[in-house]
Scaffold this active site. Structure first.
Site, PDB file in Angstrom:
ATOM      1  N   THR A   1     -14.986   7.532  -1.592  1.00 24.28           N
ATOM      2  CA  THR A   1     -14.963   8.828  -2.277  1.00 24.28           C
ATOM      3  C   THR A   1     -16.307   9.540  -2.205  1.00 24.28           C
ATOM      4  O   THR A   1     -17.356   8.919  -2.358  1.00 24.28           O
ATOM      5  CB  THR A   1     -14.573   8.625  -3.762  1.00 24.28           C
TER       6      THR A   1
ATOM      7  N   GLY B   1     -17.210   2.179  -0.272  1.00 24.79           N
ATOM      8  CA  GLY B   1     -17.691   3.554  -0.303  1.00 24.79           C
ATOM      9  C   GLY B   1     -16.791   4.496   0.468  1.00 24.79           C
ATOM     10  O   GLY B   1     -16.936   4.665   1.689  1.00 24.79           O
TER      11      GLY B   1
ATOM     12  N   GLU C   1      -4.776  -3.081  -2.504  1.00 27.31           N
ATOM     13  CA  GLU C   1      -5.519  -2.572  -3.660  1.00 27.31           C
ATOM     14  C   GLU C   1      -4.562  -2.075  -4.750  1.00 27.31           C
ATOM     15  O   GLU C   1      -4.700  -2.402  -5.932  1.00 27.31           O
ATOM     16  CB  GLU C   1      -6.423  -1.432  -3.192  1.00 27.31           C
TER      17      GLU C   1
ATOM     18  N   THR D   1     -10.351  13.461  -3.335  1.00 24.54           N
ATOM     19  CA  THR D   1      -9.179  12.760  -2.804  1.00 24.54           C
ATOM     20  C   THR D   1      -8.920  13.089  -1.331  1.00 24.54           C
ATOM     21  O   THR D   1      -8.237  12.351  -0.634  1.00 24.54           O
ATOM     22  CB  THR D   1      -7.935  13.174  -3.628  1.00 24.54           C
TER      23      THR D   1
HETATM   24  C1  LIG Z   1     -14.657   4.527 -12.726  1.00 22.74           C
HETATM   25  C2  LIG Z   1     -14.287   4.875 -11.331  1.00 22.74           C
HETATM   26  C3  LIG Z   1     -14.440   3.929 -10.329  1.00 22.74           C
HETATM   27  C4  LIG Z   1     -14.166   4.257  -9.010  1.00 22.74           C
HETATM   28  N1  LIG Z   1     -14.455   3.356  -8.008  1.00 22.74           N
HETATM   29  C5  LIG Z   1     -14.394   3.768  -6.718  1.00 22.74           C
HETATM   30  C6  LIG Z   1     -14.905   2.937  -5.666  1.00 22.74           C
HETATM   31  O1  LIG Z   1     -15.376   1.803  -5.907  1.00 22.74           O
HETATM   32  N2  LIG Z   1     -14.905   3.425  -4.401  1.00 22.74           N
HETATM   33  C7  LIG Z   1     -14.425   4.665  -4.098  1.00 22.74           C
HETATM   34  O2  LIG Z   1     -14.450   5.051  -2.932  1.00 22.74           O
HETATM   35  N3  LIG Z   1     -13.913   5.477  -5.078  1.00 22.74           N
HETATM   36  C8  LIG Z   1     -13.901   5.061  -6.367  1.00 22.74           C
HETATM   37  N4  LIG Z   1     -13.431   5.876  -7.361  1.00 22.74           N
HETATM   38  C9  LIG Z   1     -12.938   7.206  -7.018  1.00 22.74           C
HETATM   39  C10 LIG Z   1     -11.457   7.408  -7.324  1.00 22.74           C
HETATM   40  O3  LIG Z   1     -10.697   6.775  -6.329  1.00 22.74           O
HETATM   41  C11 LIG Z   1     -11.240   8.912  -7.416  1.00 22.74           C
HETATM   42  O4  LIG Z   1     -11.900   9.387  -8.588  1.00 22.74           O
HETATM   43  C12 LIG Z   1      -9.781   9.258  -7.488  1.00 22.74           C
HETATM   44  O5  LIG Z   1      -9.146   8.930  -6.272  1.00 22.74           O
HETATM   45  C13 LIG Z   1      -9.587  10.745  -7.755  1.00 22.74           C
HETATM   46  O6  LIG Z   1     -10.385  11.494  -6.871  1.00 22.74           O
HETATM   47  P1  LIG Z   1     -11.414  12.605  -7.403  1.00 22.74           P
HETATM   48  O7  LIG Z   1     -12.098  12.076  -8.599  1.00 22.74           O
HETATM   49  O8  LIG Z   1     -12.242  13.063  -6.289  1.00 22.74           O
HETATM   50  O9  LIG Z   1     -10.481  13.767  -7.894  1.00 22.74           O
HETATM   51  P2  LIG Z   1     -10.129  15.107  -7.107  1.00 22.74           P
HETATM   52  O10 LIG Z   1      -9.687  14.820  -5.721  1.00 22.74           O
HETATM   53  O11 LIG Z   1     -11.222  16.085  -7.312  1.00 22.74           O
HETATM   54  O12 LIG Z   1      -8.845  15.575  -7.937  1.00 22.74           O
HETATM   55  C14 LIG Z   1      -8.938  16.021  -9.294  1.00 22.74           C
HETATM   56  C15 LIG Z   1      -7.528  16.139  -9.855  1.00 22.74           C
HETATM   57  O13 LIG Z   1      -6.769  17.058  -9.069  1.00 22.74           O
HETATM   58  C16 LIG Z   1      -5.590  16.425  -8.589  1.00 22.74           C
HETATM   59  N5  LIG Z   1      -5.308  16.903  -7.219  1.00 22.74           N
HETATM   60  C17 LIG Z   1      -6.181  17.041  -6.191  1.00 22.74           C
HETATM   61  N6  LIG Z   1      -5.547  17.498  -5.105  1.00 22.74           N
HETATM   62  C18 LIG Z   1      -4.242  17.659  -5.443  1.00 22.74           C
HETATM   63  C19 LIG Z   1      -3.074  18.080  -4.744  1.00 22.74           C
HETATM   64  N7  LIG Z   1      -3.116  18.453  -3.461  1.00 22.74           N
HETATM   65  N8  LIG Z   1      -1.916  18.094  -5.423  1.00 22.74           N
HETATM   66  C20 LIG Z   1      -1.852  17.748  -6.721  1.00 22.74           C
HETATM   67  N9  LIG Z   1      -2.912  17.322  -7.431  1.00 22.74           N
HETATM   68  C21 LIG Z   1      -4.090  17.282  -6.798  1.00 22.74           C
HETATM   69  C22 LIG Z   1      -5.875  14.935  -8.599  1.00 22.74           C
HETATM   70  O14 LIG Z   1      -4.683  14.190  -8.698  1.00 22.74           O
HETATM   71  C23 LIG Z   1      -6.771  14.814  -9.816  1.00 22.74           C
HETATM   72  O15 LIG Z   1      -5.973  14.662 -10.960  1.00 22.74           O
HETATM   73  C24 LIG Z   1     -13.646   5.546  -8.703  1.00 22.74           C
HETATM   74  C25 LIG Z   1     -13.447   6.485  -9.726  1.00 22.74           C
HETATM   75  C26 LIG Z   1     -13.772   6.164 -11.017  1.00 22.74           C
HETATM   76  C27 LIG Z   1     -13.597   7.220 -12.089  1.00 22.74           C
END
Ligand SMILES: Cc1cc2nc3c(=O)[nH]c(=O)nc-3n(C[C@H](O)[C@H](O)[C@H](O)COP(=O)(O)OP(=O)(O)OC[C@H]3O[C@@H](n4cnc5c(N)ncnc54)[C@H](O)[C@@H]3O)c2cc1C
Length: 385
Positions: free
Chosen positions: A123, A121, A243, A129
């Site tokens: 995100t 846990g 990972e 991110t």
């Molecule tokens: C099916 C699935 C399983 C997952 N499993 C887990 C899990 O078990 N545990 C866990 O903790 N997380 C998990 N995740 C979360 C995953 O790690 C995040 O979805 C991923 O890191 C992207 O973060 P976000 O979705 O919050 O996107 P956001 O941070 O909202 O970003 C959205 C987009 O904007 C871009 N972006 C954001 N900031 C910048 C910047 N400064 N410069 C350029 N581009 C930027 C990103 O690259 C992305 O393309 C999972 C996600 C999915 C979809």
């Protein structure tokens, strides 16, 4: 253990196990969005998920290269490692930063398959991110921490006994540094379900058993804090290379599966009186996907070798994940194109694998964040965020 000959028996054993879980099995689960309980149990029983747990705790004590080979073979066999891959790497945080008592208490049970450590846990919906902005708090109250907040995309939470949780223990403005003030907890979800933990599944484009989880005054014993309070961000980061390497290996397996499928179909499918694979317009995309996969595979191997030699592999692990995720996605797209209409038919498994492999340019870290890591940490460009 790094050479191909040493790994051949492991690869063969994984393939043989996977043969019991053919396309029909995965298609049925995909339709029902059900968890592959039998598959995960078989991998656990065979000891594959305990590959990285040292022998002293009942694991197989294998190298990262061997663990990567296991994940690659699962995907190359048409199966899906996502329902269980976290069990391999999440325990690394416990192994490296947990106390002797915590390791004795949990690792043997995980190795035997009696305890599932599948949930991770980190995100959160608001911070995404930007992990340092997460809002879940853990406040010390006697011999417990009281946890409040929310996580999203906590995959496999419904199928895990334990969760590794990152929460803020010191308010950001009072923390000693930008990265201080976060802590890692090992949450026993069996107890937590009646003590402030709510899990809600999220239906996604592929069968991934992901969820959102809510903590409302969830009490976690202070003895479940991993390492020192306030240093959790560093502990989580230290597990991320593993990972990235393992997920990159899964992408290599996916790419191999798509390339095999496409090459075989292109040899057999006859249109205009000749195999479609005789046309360079069909051959070249397959060859291109193969070249991309092989190049990515080299980076995965280099990252794994550096990791197991105890050297810094941050750049290589990130580049491996990036190249492999791009290679598997390119191979997936090529495979659909090679199959024409049949690429969309459920019974060919291609559309399912296509949906599954799409995840890896977004999670566990998205492409842009890898590019910015390389730009900043390898090329010395100014920090962008
Ligand atoms: C099916 C699935 C399983 C997952 N499993 C887990 C899990 O078990 N545990 C866990 O903790 N997380 C998990 N995740 C979360 C995953 O790690 C995040 O979805 C991923 O890191 C992207 O973060 P976000 O979705 O919050 O996107 P956001 O941070 O909202 O970003 C959205 C987009 O904007 C871009 N972006 C954001 N900031 C910048 C910047 N400064 N410069 C350029 N581009 C930027 C990103 O690259 C992305 O393309 C999972 C996600 C999915 C979809």
């Amino acid at each position: 253990m790094t050479d191909a000959a040493d790994l051949a028996p492991i690869r063969e054993a994984v393939r043989s196990l996977c043969a019991d879980f053919p396309g029909e099995y995965w298609r049925r689960l995909d339709r029902e969005r059900a968890y592959p309980t039998e598959f995960v149990a078989a991998l656990t029983k065979a000891g594959f998920l305990a590959a990285l747990i040292p022998e002293q705790y009942g694991g197989s004590g294998l190298t990262m290269t061997a663990a990567a080979a296991i994940m690659e073979e699962i995907q190359a066999s048409g199966c899906n490692g996502a329902p269980c891959h976290a069990q391999m790497y999440t325990m690394g945080t416990l192994l490296r930063h947990g106390s002797a008592a915590q390791k004795e208490r949990y690792l043997p049970g995980i190795a035997r398959g009696e305890l599932r450590l599948q949930a991770f846990g980190v995100t959160e919906p608001t911070s995404g991110t930007d992990t340092l902005s997460l809002r879940t708090t853990a406040v010390r109250d006697g011999d417990h921490y009281v946890i409040n907040g929310q996580k999203i995309w906590t995959s496999r939470a419904e199928h895990s006994d334990l969760m590794l949780l990152l929460a803020r223990t010191t308010p950001r403005e009072q923390a000693k540094s930008r990265t201080a003030g976060l802590s890692v907890f090992l949450v026993d979800m069996r107890q937590a379900r009646t003590n402030g933990l709510t899990i809600r599944p999220i239906r996604t484009m592929m069968n991934h058993a992901t969820t959102e989880v809510f903590f409302e005054n969830m009490r976690v014993p202070a003895e479940n804090l991993i390492g020192n309070e306030g240093e959790g961000f560093r502990y989580i980061l230290s597990g991320m290379n593993a990972e990235r390497i393992l997920i990159a290996a899964e992408c290599i397996g996916d790419a191999k599966w798509f390339i095999d499928k496409a090459a075989s179909y292109a040899r057999d499918r006859v249109v205009f009186g000749r195999p479609i694979g005789q046309n360079q317009g069909v051959q070249f995309p397959i060859a291109r996907a193969y070249i991309g996969m092989r190049a990515a595979e080299l980076m995965v191997r280099e990252a794994a070798a550096l990791y197991e030699a105890g050297k810094d592999c941050g750049a290589e692990a990130n580049m491996a994940k990036h190249l492999a995720a791009e290679a598997s996605w390119a191979a997936a797209d090529m495979c659909v194109q090679t199959h024409g209409g049949f690429g969309f038919a459920e019974e060919f498994d291609i559309e399912r694998k296509f949906r599954e492999t799409r995840l890896y340019t977004v999670a566990p870290i998205s492409t842009n964040l890898i590019l910015s890591y390389i730009a900043e940490h390898v090329l010395g460009l100014p920090r962008s965020y």
